[in-house]
Structure formats: C-alpha cells, structure tokens
Design an enzyme around this catalytic site. Sequence first.
Site, PDB file in Angstrom:
ATOM      1  N   ASP A   1       0.815  -1.226   0.000  1.00  0.00           N
ATOM      2  CA  ASP A   1       0.000   0.000   0.000  1.00  0.00           C
ATOM      3  C   ASP A   1       0.847   1.275   0.000  1.00  0.00           C
ATOM      4  O   ASP A   1       0.650   2.168   0.845  1.00  0.00           O
ATOM      5  CB  ASP A   1      -0.907   0.019   1.255  1.00  0.00           C
ATOM      6  CG  ASP A   1      -1.720  -1.247   1.432  1.00  0.00           C
ATOM      7  OD1 ASP A   1      -2.138  -1.827   0.423  1.00  0.00           O
ATOM      8  OD2 ASP A   1      -1.937  -1.643   2.597  1.00  0.00           O
TER       9      ASP A   1
ATOM     10  N   GLU B   1     -11.427  -0.164  -3.541  1.00  0.00           N
ATOM     11  CA  GLU B   1     -10.662   0.405  -2.425  1.00  0.00           C
ATOM     12  C   GLU B   1      -9.426   1.127  -2.984  1.00  0.00           C
ATOM     13  O   GLU B   1      -9.192   1.155  -4.187  1.00  0.00           O
ATOM     14  CB  GLU B   1     -10.221  -0.694  -1.447  1.00  0.00           C
ATOM     15  CG  GLU B   1      -9.274  -1.711  -2.058  1.00  0.00           C
ATOM     16  CD  GLU B   1      -8.914  -2.858  -1.110  1.00  0.00           C
ATOM     17  OE1 GLU B   1      -9.383  -2.907   0.040  1.00  0.00           O
ATOM     18  OE2 GLU B   1      -8.157  -3.748  -1.548  1.00  0.00           O
TER      19      GLU B   1
HETATM   20  O1  FUB Z   1      -3.234  -3.594   3.464  1.00  0.00           O
HETATM   21  C1  FUB Z   1      -4.543  -3.838   3.914  1.00  0.00           C
HETATM   22  C2  FUB Z   1      -5.542  -3.526   2.854  1.00  0.00           C
HETATM   23  O2  FUB Z   1      -5.257  -4.318   1.700  1.00  0.00           O
HETATM   24  C3  FUB Z   1      -5.494  -2.125   2.331  1.00  0.00           C
HETATM   25  O3  FUB Z   1      -6.053  -1.186   3.211  1.00  0.00           O
HETATM   26  C4  FUB Z   1      -6.191  -2.306   1.055  1.00  0.00           C
HETATM   27  O4  FUB Z   1      -6.119  -1.241   0.182  1.00  0.00           O
HETATM   28  C5  FUB Z   1      -5.529  -3.552   0.521  1.00  0.00           C
HETATM   29  O5  FUB Z   1      -4.316  -3.279  -0.099  1.00  0.00           O
END
Ligand code: FUB
Length: 326
Positions: A19, A226
């Site tokens: 991320d 997301e």
């Molecule tokens: O790293 C945890 C979660 O996985 C992140 O918040 C999302 O975007 C995905 O990458």
Amino acid sequence: MSSAPKPNQPLVTHMYTADPSAHVYEGRIYIYPSHDLDHDGPDNDNGDQYAMEDYHVLSLDNFESPVVDHGEALHLRDIPWASKQLWAPDAAFKNDTYYLFFPARDHDGIFRIGVATGASPAGPFKPQPNYIEGSFSIDPAVLVDDDNQAYMYFGGLWGGQLEKWQTGKFVPDAEGPAENEPALGPRVALLSEDMLSFQNAPKEISIVDEEGNPILAGDEERRYFEGPWVHKHNGWYYLSYSTGTTHKLVYAVSRNPMGPYTFKGTILTPVIGWTTHHSIVQFQDRWYLFYHDSSLSGGVNHLRSVKYTELFYNEDGTIRTINPYE
Ligand code: FUB
C-alpha cells in the site's frame, strides 16, 4: 539500508511492505507503506489476515540511491483509540508539519481514520488521542491542492466496511447495492486548516462512464473497490483505485476534486496476490507508479512488497497501461 531499487523489483526485502503512498518532500522520495506481518491467524474476506501493527517510512534520494528504512514511525500500542489492523496510510505536509493518516479498527471493531503528526517526513509521528470525528472505513489518501485546501479520499468494500455506512450510520449487516444499481463510490471530506478534523460530513464521489451514466455495482472491471489516490496533471484531477475482485488499478478524471469523475481506463494489470494498491507521484519531471505485489513471498496475499515503475501519459492525457511482468 538497502541497495538502489530496480523497476518492478521489491524496494526492500528485509520486511514485507504494501500500500505505498509516495510523496516528494525536501527533494527526496518518501514512501509510506503498510508493514505486512507474518502470522498464523485467520485468512478470510473480512481481511483478518492483514494484521499489521506498525508503520515504517522508506525514503530514497533518487532512483540511483539506496532505499533507507527509517525504522518504526508509529506503533499500535501508542494509539489510544485503535485496537488492531493498521492498514494503508498516507502522509501530507502543511503548516510546517508532517501528517500521517491511517485506518485502524477502534475498540468496537469499526474501522476509523486517525492522524498523527511529526516534525520530519521520516517520523516518528505522535497520534491524536481519538480518531477523526466522522471518519470511517479505510485507505485515506490526502491531496493538498494548489490553493492549500486539503482533501481526504477514503473507503473500501468488504473488510473495509464501506457497505455498512450507506445510511450515514454503521449498520453491521448491511450489504452493497444490487448489481444493476450504481456502485458505491469513495468518500471525500475537506480537512480543516489544522488537518486534524473534517470540515464537512464526507460526501460520496460519483464515477460515471463517458455518457455520464454511473458505473454499476455489477461492473467489476470498472467499479470502485478500495485504495483511492488523487493526483493532478495538466489541470485534471485523476482518481485512481483498485477494482478489487478483478484486481486492476484503474482511473477516472475530473476538473473538480470532488467529482464527478469520468472513467478512463486501466493503469496496472493484475499483480501476483489478491490486493493491488498504489500511488502516483511526480519526481524531477517524470511520473512514477508505486504499487505492491506478493512475488517475494511466493504469492502469499498478506505478505507483499512495494515496487515502482515509470508511468507515461499519452498526448491526450490518458495513461498508458502497465503490465509489470512484461
Ligand atoms: O493492506 C490492507 C488492505 O489491503 C489495504 O487497506 C487495502 O487497500 C488492501 O491493499
């Protein structure tokens, strides 16, 4: 300290990172990643396998210089309101202060977004005692615009709980819209001058096709899942994000930071591992995509590595699709 990074190779190999939110501060590149943790706990659609407990900041002078791990910048134990799961963070600079924004579950198991402050881009960061009032879900990304107004974009489906906030209140068993209904969009809120609170209740961003029709929830090749990121290029705001179930990074553009955004295309084809998450940053007149995959761990979804590659625009402002394994 690690050696100089190579494109499409892990930036560091002594720990798992994911991320990546990249920024240029004080003439150097700073990367704010999640710090993935190896463990034997549950692995499910709720994201319990992403059990991270701290953040490390990485930096490099340029792409010919070694990557520096600045060590622990913030730990779960120091955040009074958080119980677990320090997920994807972002950083911002304003008021001569560096801000680290991060999601975590509160003591009721609800994802909220907190903020911590520091004097250096490398941290350490001191968390505020409570999460940002009115915040929810995950994956904050903060744009400080040319007029100095800061916007926070956020939200993620499934484990990120965005479906549960459709009424403005947390409804534990709420599900997402039907396939033929508009998809849920990321949320945006104006940050206060001191960057510690929201100026307004978060608004939903609309993502539409070229005809102006909302992207539908069943359109998994294009709908928002997301990992929002907003950057500016030639006066346009580019909102890029993960499609989740179809594992792509895609983007949409707008003249207005609050949208609506018009869908344009794919930035990154699927990577090894379930999640895909990124940032886009300009450094010395070139543009770069920072992203992650699970190649270093042999495909373990929650053990990921941050990588980078150069990103190119076409004459018309569209972004050339990147296949990181070609
Ligand atoms: O790293 C945890 C979660 O996985 C992140 O918040 C999302 O975007 C995905 O990458």
